[in-house]
Scaffold this motif. Structure first.
Motif, short mmCIF file in Angstrom:
data_model
loop_
_atom_site.label_atom_id
_atom_site.label_comp_id
_atom_site.label_asym_id
_atom_site.label_seq_id
_atom_site.Cartn_x
_atom_site.Cartn_y
_atom_site.Cartn_z
N SER A 25 0.80 -1.23 0.00
CA SER A 25 0.00 0.00 0.00
C SER A 25 0.83 1.27 0.00
O SER A 25 0.31 2.36 0.25
CB SER A 25 -0.93 -0.03 1.22
N LYS A 26 2.10 1.17 -0.31
CA LYS A 26 2.96 2.36 -0.32
C LYS A 26 2.38 3.43 -1.25
O LYS A 26 1.90 3.12 -2.34
CB LYS A 26 4.38 2.01 -0.77
N MET A 27 2.45 4.65 -0.80
CA MET A 27 1.99 5.82 -1.56
C MET A 27 0.47 5.82 -1.80
O MET A 27 -0.02 6.62 -2.60
CB MET A 27 2.75 5.94 -2.89
N GLU A 46 4.54 -1.94 3.49
CA GLU A 46 4.92 -0.54 3.28
C GLU A 46 6.44 -0.45 3.12
O GLU A 46 7.19 -1.25 3.68
CB GLU A 46 4.48 0.33 4.47
N ASN A 47 6.87 0.60 2.38
CA ASN A 47 8.29 0.76 2.08
C ASN A 47 9.00 1.87 2.83
O ASN A 47 10.22 1.91 2.84
CB ASN A 47 8.48 1.08 0.59
N TYR A 48 8.22 2.83 3.36
CA TYR A 48 8.85 4.01 3.95
C TYR A 48 8.44 4.13 5.42
O TYR A 48 7.25 4.04 5.75
CB TYR A 48 8.46 5.26 3.16
N MET A 198 5.58 -10.11 -7.30
CA MET A 198 4.89 -8.83 -7.24
C MET A 198 3.76 -8.86 -8.29
O MET A 198 3.50 -9.91 -8.86
CB MET A 198 5.88 -7.69 -7.51
N SER A 199 3.13 -7.71 -8.54
CA SER A 199 2.00 -7.71 -9.46
C SER A 199 2.31 -8.39 -10.80
O SER A 199 1.50 -9.15 -11.33
CB SER A 199 1.53 -6.28 -9.74
N GLY A 200 3.49 -8.10 -11.33
CA GLY A 200 3.81 -8.56 -12.69
C GLY A 200 4.31 -9.99 -12.78
O GLY A 200 4.34 -10.56 -13.87
N VAL A 215 1.92 -7.76 -3.46
CA VAL A 215 1.20 -7.24 -4.62
C VAL A 215 0.64 -5.86 -4.32
O VAL A 215 -0.14 -5.68 -3.38
CB VAL A 215 0.07 -8.21 -5.03
N GLY A 216 1.05 -4.88 -5.14
CA GLY A 216 0.60 -3.51 -4.94
C GLY A 216 -0.33 -3.03 -6.04
O GLY A 216 -1.55 -2.99 -5.87
N SER A 217 0.24 -2.65 -7.17
CA SER A 217 -0.52 -1.95 -8.22
C SER A 217 -1.72 -2.75 -8.73
O SER A 217 -2.74 -2.16 -9.09
CB SER A 217 0.40 -1.54 -9.36
C1 PLP Z 1 6.43 -1.72 -4.47
C2 PLP Z 1 6.89 -3.09 -4.11
C3 PLP Z 1 6.10 -4.22 -4.36
C4 PLP Z 1 4.76 -4.16 -5.10
O1 PLP Z 1 4.96 -3.85 -6.44
P1 PLP Z 1 3.75 -3.94 -7.50
O2 PLP Z 1 4.45 -4.09 -8.79
O3 PLP Z 1 3.00 -2.66 -7.37
O4 PLP Z 1 2.93 -5.12 -7.15
C5 PLP Z 1 6.57 -5.44 -3.94
N1 PLP Z 1 7.75 -5.57 -3.30
C6 PLP Z 1 8.54 -4.52 -3.04
C7 PLP Z 1 9.82 -4.74 -2.33
C8 PLP Z 1 8.14 -3.25 -3.44
O5 PLP Z 1 8.96 -2.22 -3.20
#
Ligand code: PLP
Length: 225
Positions: A25-27, A46-48, A198-200, A215-217
Protein backbone atom coordinates in the motif's frame (compact mmCIF):
# COMPACT_ATOMS: atom_id res chain seq x y z
CA UNK A 1 -9.52 3.20 -5.68
CA UNK A 2 -9.18 -0.46 -4.87
CA UNK A 3 -9.80 -3.20 -7.39
CA UNK A 4 -12.39 -5.22 -5.49
CA UNK A 5 -13.05 -7.90 -8.11
CA UNK A 6 -9.33 -8.38 -8.69
CA UNK A 7 -8.79 -8.73 -4.95
CA UNK A 8 -11.47 -11.37 -4.59
CA UNK A 9 -10.17 -13.36 -7.56
CA UNK A 10 -6.58 -13.07 -6.34
CA UNK A 11 -7.50 -14.34 -2.85
CA UNK A 12 -9.17 -17.34 -4.42
CA UNK A 13 -6.20 -18.02 -6.68
CA UNK A 14 -3.71 -17.72 -3.82
CA UNK A 15 -5.72 -19.90 -1.46
CA UNK A 16 -5.29 -22.81 -3.88
CA UNK A 17 -1.53 -22.71 -3.38
CA UNK A 18 -1.72 -21.61 0.30
CA UNK A 19 0.19 -18.46 -0.56
CA UNK A 20 -0.07 -15.43 1.73
CA UNK A 21 -1.01 -12.14 0.11
CA UNK A 22 0.72 -9.00 1.30
CA UNK A 23 -1.12 -5.97 -0.08
CA UNK A 24 1.54 -3.36 -0.84
CA UNK A 25 0.00 0.00 0.00
CA UNK A 26 2.96 2.36 -0.32
CA UNK A 27 1.99 5.82 -1.56
CA UNK A 28 -1.72 4.93 -1.25
CA UNK A 29 -4.03 6.65 1.23
CA UNK A 30 -5.17 5.07 4.49
CA UNK A 31 -8.73 5.02 3.08
CA UNK A 32 -7.68 2.50 0.42
CA UNK A 33 -6.10 0.29 3.07
CA UNK A 34 -9.26 0.53 5.15
CA UNK A 35 -11.36 -0.51 2.13
CA UNK A 36 -9.26 -3.64 1.59
CA UNK A 37 -9.28 -4.29 5.34
CA UNK A 38 -13.07 -4.24 5.26
CA UNK A 39 -12.94 -6.98 2.62
CA UNK A 40 -10.89 -9.08 5.06
CA UNK A 41 -7.27 -8.27 4.16
CA UNK A 42 -4.94 -8.13 7.18
CA UNK A 43 -1.38 -8.25 5.78
CA UNK A 44 -0.14 -4.95 4.36
CA UNK A 45 3.32 -3.97 3.11
CA UNK A 46 4.92 -0.54 3.28
CA UNK A 47 8.29 0.76 2.08
CA UNK A 48 8.85 4.01 3.95
CA UNK A 49 9.21 4.34 7.73
CA UNK A 50 7.45 7.66 8.21
CA UNK A 51 4.56 6.71 5.96
CA UNK A 52 4.14 3.41 7.77
CA UNK A 53 4.20 5.04 11.21
CA UNK A 54 1.52 7.54 10.17
CA UNK A 55 -0.76 4.92 8.65
CA UNK A 56 -0.34 2.47 11.51
CA UNK A 57 -1.58 5.12 13.95
CA UNK A 58 -4.77 5.64 11.94
CA UNK A 59 -5.70 2.06 11.11
CA UNK A 60 -6.98 -0.99 13.04
CA UNK A 61 -4.60 -2.63 15.49
CA UNK A 62 -4.99 -6.13 14.08
CA UNK A 63 -3.29 -5.28 10.78
CA UNK A 64 -0.05 -7.20 10.28
CA UNK A 65 2.41 -4.63 8.92
CA UNK A 66 5.22 -5.87 6.72
CA UNK A 67 8.16 -3.58 6.19
CA UNK A 68 9.35 -4.34 2.65
CA UNK A 69 11.57 -1.35 1.88
CA UNK A 70 15.18 -0.61 2.57
CA UNK A 71 15.49 -0.07 6.32
CA UNK A 72 18.15 2.16 7.82
CA UNK A 73 19.45 1.14 11.24
CA UNK A 74 18.64 4.52 12.79
CA UNK A 75 14.96 4.14 11.88
CA UNK A 76 14.32 0.67 13.29
CA UNK A 77 13.13 2.16 16.57
CA UNK A 78 10.12 3.81 14.95
CA UNK A 79 8.60 0.61 13.61
CA UNK A 80 9.88 -1.86 16.21
CA UNK A 81 6.85 -1.48 18.53
CA UNK A 82 4.36 -2.84 16.01
CA UNK A 83 5.99 -4.28 12.87
CA UNK A 84 5.03 -7.85 12.10
CA UNK A 85 7.73 -8.93 9.65
CA UNK A 86 10.75 -7.03 8.30
CA UNK A 87 11.48 -8.35 4.81
CA UNK A 88 14.56 -6.46 3.72
CA UNK A 89 17.32 -7.27 6.20
CA UNK A 90 20.61 -7.10 4.37
CA UNK A 91 23.34 -6.58 6.97
CA UNK A 92 24.57 -7.85 10.36
CA UNK A 93 24.39 -4.30 11.59
CA UNK A 94 20.69 -4.05 10.85
CA UNK A 95 19.98 -7.44 12.37
CA UNK A 96 21.78 -6.41 15.55
CA UNK A 97 19.87 -3.13 15.73
CA UNK A 98 16.50 -4.86 15.26
CA UNK A 99 17.43 -7.23 18.07
CA UNK A 100 18.40 -4.31 20.32
CA UNK A 101 15.15 -2.43 19.75
CA UNK A 102 13.07 -5.60 20.15
CA UNK A 103 14.82 -6.35 23.43
CA UNK A 104 13.98 -2.90 24.78
CA UNK A 105 10.33 -3.55 24.01
CA UNK A 106 10.33 -7.13 25.28
CA UNK A 107 9.37 -8.31 21.80
CA UNK A 108 10.63 -10.80 19.30
CA UNK A 109 10.71 -9.40 15.77
CA UNK A 110 10.52 -11.69 12.77
CA UNK A 111 12.84 -10.94 9.86
CA UNK A 112 13.67 -12.11 6.37
CA UNK A 113 17.10 -11.79 4.82
CA UNK A 114 16.99 -10.05 1.47
CA UNK A 115 18.90 -11.69 -1.33
CA UNK A 116 19.95 -9.90 -4.49
CA UNK A 117 18.73 -12.07 -7.36
CA UNK A 118 18.08 -9.47 -10.06
CA UNK A 119 20.49 -8.27 -12.70
CA UNK A 120 19.82 -4.60 -11.92
CA UNK A 121 22.50 -2.96 -9.81
CA UNK A 122 20.04 -0.83 -7.88
CA UNK A 123 18.26 -3.55 -5.96
CA UNK A 124 19.39 -4.08 -2.41
CA UNK A 125 20.25 -7.41 -0.89
CA UNK A 126 22.93 -9.93 -0.08
CA UNK A 127 24.63 -12.07 -2.66
CA UNK A 128 25.00 -15.78 -1.98
CA UNK A 129 28.34 -15.44 -0.24
CA UNK A 130 27.11 -12.60 1.96
CA UNK A 131 23.96 -14.54 2.80
CA UNK A 132 25.96 -17.52 4.01
CA UNK A 133 28.22 -15.20 6.01
CA UNK A 134 25.17 -13.56 7.61
CA UNK A 135 23.81 -16.97 8.56
CA UNK A 136 27.18 -18.01 10.00
CA UNK A 137 27.17 -14.86 12.08
CA UNK A 138 23.60 -15.40 13.18
CA UNK A 139 24.34 -19.00 14.19
CA UNK A 140 27.46 -17.99 16.11
CA UNK A 141 25.73 -15.08 17.88
CA UNK A 142 22.36 -16.69 18.41
CA UNK A 143 22.48 -16.51 22.21
CA UNK A 144 22.86 -12.71 21.86
CA UNK A 145 20.12 -12.44 19.26
CA UNK A 146 17.21 -13.81 21.24
CA UNK A 147 14.86 -11.05 20.17
CA UNK A 148 14.80 -11.75 16.45
CA UNK A 149 13.64 -14.76 14.49
CA UNK A 150 14.85 -15.29 10.95
CA UNK A 151 11.81 -16.67 9.16
CA UNK A 152 13.24 -16.98 5.65
CA UNK A 153 14.35 -15.08 2.57
CA UNK A 154 13.03 -12.27 0.38
CA UNK A 155 13.99 -11.26 -3.13
CA UNK A 156 12.96 -9.20 -6.14
CA UNK A 157 13.40 -10.46 -9.67
CA UNK A 158 14.58 -8.27 -12.54
CA UNK A 159 12.03 -6.00 -14.19
CA UNK A 160 12.27 -7.93 -17.42
CA UNK A 161 10.07 -9.26 -20.17
CA UNK A 162 12.35 -12.25 -20.32
CA UNK A 163 10.30 -14.88 -18.49
CA UNK A 164 13.10 -17.41 -18.50
CA UNK A 165 15.35 -14.89 -16.76
CA UNK A 166 12.78 -14.04 -14.08
CA UNK A 167 11.97 -17.69 -13.51
CA UNK A 168 15.65 -18.56 -13.15
CA UNK A 169 16.04 -15.81 -10.54
CA UNK A 170 13.11 -17.10 -8.49
CA UNK A 171 14.46 -20.61 -8.79
CA UNK A 172 17.85 -19.51 -7.54
CA UNK A 173 16.24 -17.89 -4.48
CA UNK A 174 14.25 -21.05 -3.76
CA UNK A 175 17.48 -23.06 -4.01
CA UNK A 176 19.21 -20.72 -1.55
CA UNK A 177 16.27 -21.03 0.83
CA UNK A 178 16.58 -24.79 0.67
CA UNK A 179 20.33 -24.63 1.24
CA UNK A 180 19.97 -22.23 4.18
CA UNK A 181 17.20 -24.31 5.78
CA UNK A 182 19.29 -27.45 5.51
CA UNK A 183 22.57 -25.89 6.65
CA UNK A 184 21.45 -23.49 9.38
CA UNK A 185 17.88 -24.21 10.46
CA UNK A 186 17.73 -27.96 10.71
CA UNK A 187 14.80 -28.91 12.91
CA UNK A 188 13.62 -25.28 13.06
CA UNK A 189 10.36 -25.19 11.15
CA UNK A 190 10.09 -21.41 11.57
CA UNK A 191 12.49 -20.86 8.65
CA UNK A 192 9.67 -21.40 6.21
CA UNK A 193 8.97 -18.08 4.44
CA UNK A 194 9.98 -17.29 0.89
CA UNK A 195 8.82 -13.78 0.00
CA UNK A 196 8.94 -13.33 -3.77
CA UNK A 197 6.59 -12.18 -6.50
CA UNK A 198 4.89 -8.83 -7.24
CA UNK A 199 2.00 -7.71 -9.46
CA UNK A 200 3.81 -8.56 -12.69
CA UNK A 201 5.40 -11.86 -11.75
CA UNK A 202 3.56 -13.39 -8.80
CA UNK A 203 2.19 -16.37 -10.78
CA UNK A 204 5.66 -17.46 -11.75
CA UNK A 205 6.93 -16.84 -8.22
CA UNK A 206 4.28 -19.19 -6.84
CA UNK A 207 5.18 -21.84 -9.38
CA UNK A 208 8.76 -21.53 -8.16
CA UNK A 209 7.87 -21.92 -4.48
CA UNK A 210 6.92 -18.50 -3.11
CA UNK A 211 4.99 -18.55 0.18
CA UNK A 212 4.34 -14.78 0.39
CA UNK A 213 3.62 -12.53 -2.59
CA UNK A 214 3.82 -8.73 -2.32
CA UNK A 215 1.20 -7.24 -4.62
CA UNK A 216 0.60 -3.51 -4.94
CA UNK A 217 -0.52 -1.95 -8.22
CA UNK A 218 -2.76 -4.86 -9.19
CA UNK A 219 -4.89 -4.17 -6.09
CA UNK A 220 -4.56 -0.42 -5.63
CA UNK A 221 -3.97 0.77 -9.19
CA UNK A 222 -0.77 2.28 -10.52
CA UNK A 223 1.29 4.53 -8.30
CA UNK A 224 2.29 7.99 -9.45
CA UNK A 225 5.93 7.88 -10.49
C1 PLP B 1 6.43 -1.72 -4.47
C2 PLP B 1 6.89 -3.09 -4.11
C3 PLP B 1 6.10 -4.22 -4.36
C4 PLP B 1 4.76 -4.16 -5.10
O1 PLP B 1 4.96 -3.85 -6.44
P1 PLP B 1 3.75 -3.94 -7.50
O2 PLP B 1 4.45 -4.09 -8.79
O3 PLP B 1 3.00 -2.66 -7.37
O4 PLP B 1 2.93 -5.12 -7.15
C5 PLP B 1 6.57 -5.44 -3.94
N1 PLP B 1 7.75 -5.57 -3.30
C6 PLP B 1 8.54 -4.52 -3.04
C7 PLP B 1 9.82 -4.74 -2.33
C8 PLP B 1 8.14 -3.25 -3.44
O5 PLP B 1 8.96 -2.22 -3.20
Amino acid sequence: MIQTATYTALCEELSRSHTTLIAVSKMKPAGDIRALYDLGQRDFGENYVQELVEKQAQLPGDIRWHFIGHLQSNKVKYIAPFVSLIHGVDSFKLLTEINKQAEKLGRNIECLLQVHIATEETKFGLDEKELLEALEYYTAQQDKLQHITIRGLMGMASFSEDEAQVRAEFRSLKALHHLAAKSYFLGDSRFNILSMGMSGDYKMAIEEGSTHVRVGSLLFGNRKP
